[in-house]
Write an enzyme that holds these catalytic residues in place. Structure first.
Site, PDB file in Angstrom:
ATOM      1  N   GLU A   1      11.777  -7.657   5.110  1.00  0.00           N
ATOM      2  CA  GLU A   1      12.859  -7.110   4.299  1.00  0.00           C
ATOM      3  C   GLU A   1      14.013  -8.101   4.183  1.00  0.00           C
ATOM      4  O   GLU A   1      14.600  -8.274   3.111  1.00  0.00           O
ATOM      5  CB  GLU A   1      13.336  -5.783   4.895  1.00  0.00           C
ATOM      6  CG  GLU A   1      12.287  -4.688   4.784  1.00  0.00           C
ATOM      7  CD  GLU A   1      12.252  -3.788   5.997  1.00  0.00           C
ATOM      8  OE1 GLU A   1      13.090  -3.974   6.902  1.00  0.00           O
ATOM      9  OE2 GLU A   1      11.380  -2.902   6.049  1.00  0.00           O
TER      10      GLU A   1
ATOM     11  N   GLU B   1       0.811  -1.220   0.000  1.00  0.00           N
ATOM     12  CA  GLU B   1       0.000   0.000   0.000  1.00  0.00           C
ATOM     13  C   GLU B   1       0.842   1.267   0.000  1.00  0.00           C
ATOM     14  O   GLU B   1       0.283   2.375   0.061  1.00  0.00           O
ATOM     15  CB  GLU B   1      -0.927   0.018   1.229  1.00  0.00           C
ATOM     16  CG  GLU B   1      -1.897  -1.152   1.323  1.00  0.00           C
ATOM     17  CD  GLU B   1      -3.062  -1.033   0.350  1.00  0.00           C
ATOM     18  OE1 GLU B   1      -3.239   0.073  -0.213  1.00  0.00           O
ATOM     19  OE2 GLU B   1      -3.788  -2.026   0.159  1.00  0.00           O
TER      20      GLU B   1
END
Length: 205
Positions: free
Chosen positions: A172, A95
Site C-alpha cells: 500500500e 483477487e
C-alpha cells in the site's frame, strides 16, 4: 518485563529502503504505458478495498487537482462507466471480490483496466490492459494468516524481516508512492502550475 522494540526511526528507514528496492524493480515500459492510459482516458475511475481503497481515493483526488475527471467506484455521485473510460484498480492480491466485480463490469462495457498489484497472475491481472507490478516478494492481504495481527500484537512477531510491515503495508505504501510519482509526471507533461492546483483544492470542508 517490557520487550525490546526496534527504533521507530530504524523501522522507517528499513521501510524506505524497501520502497526504494520496489521502485527500482518497477518495469519502466509498463509505467509509461500506464501514464499514456491516464493521459488518453475520457474519464478515470479508481477502485480498491480497505487500505488499498484509501490509496485509490488519494490518487483520484490528485487527478482531480490536475484537472482530470476522476471518480471513485462505489460513491453515490459516481456516474456510469462507459467506453473510453479507464478503471485503475489497486489490489495487492488481485483477487479482492468487490474489485474483481468492478473490473469485470468495466471490461464488459468496453473500458480499459489498469491494475496496480503485487500479484499480476491474478483474476484482475488476466483482465487488465496494463499492469504495474509492485513488490511481488512481499506479503499482501491474501497471504496473511487469519491470526497474524493477534500474534503480532501479543509479541510473537517482533523480528524485523521481509514481512516486517504487517497486513500488506509495504504494498500500500509503495502503491501510494508510485501513484504520487505518476501525478508528478503528469504535472510535468501537462505543465501544471501550483496556482492551477490551488484553484482546485477544496475550500468548503
Amino acid at each position: 518485563m517490557q520487550q525490546e522494540c526496534s527504533s521507530i526511526a530504524d523501522l522507517m528507514l528499513l521501510m524506505a529502503s524497501s520502497i526504494e528496492d520496489v521502485a527500482r524493480a518497477i518495469d519502466q515500459e509498463s509505467a509509461t504505458r500506464f501514464l499514456d492510459k491516464i493521459l488518453n482516458a475520457k474519464r478515470i475511475y479508481v477502485a480498491g478495498a480497505g487500505r488499498s481503497g484509501l490509496v485509490a481515493r488519494a490518487f483520484a483526488q490528485r487527478l482531480m487537482h490536475l484537472g482530470f475527471e476522476s471518480y471513485v467506484i462505489g460513491e453515490t455521485i459516481t456516474p456510469a462507466f462507459g467506453p473510453g473510460d479507464v478503471l485503475v484498480a489497486f489490489s495487492g492480491s488481485g483477487e479482492t471480490r468487490s474489485v474483481v466485480d468492478a473490473c469485470e463490469t468495466a471490461r464488459d462495457i468496453g473500458g480499459t483496466i489498469c491494475l496496480i498489484t503485487s500479484t499480476p497472475d491474478s483474476r484482475i491481472g488476466q483482465m487488465a490492459d496494463c499492469i504495474i507490478e509492485i513488490g511481488n516478494n512481499h506479503l499482501t492481504d491474501a497471504d496473511i494468516p487469519s491470526d497474524f495481527e493477534i500474534r503480532q500484537l501479543t509479541g510473537q512477531y517482533r523480528s524485523v524481516s521481509q514481512s516486517f510491515a504487517p497486513l500488506g503495508t509495504l504494498f500500500e505504501t509503495a502503491a501510494l508512492v508510485f501513484s504520487d510519482a505518476i501525478i508528478s509526471a503528469l504535472m510535468e507533461v501537462k505543465h501544471c502550475t501550483i496556482e492551477e492546483l490551488q484553484d482546485r483544492l477544496a475550500n468548503v470542508q
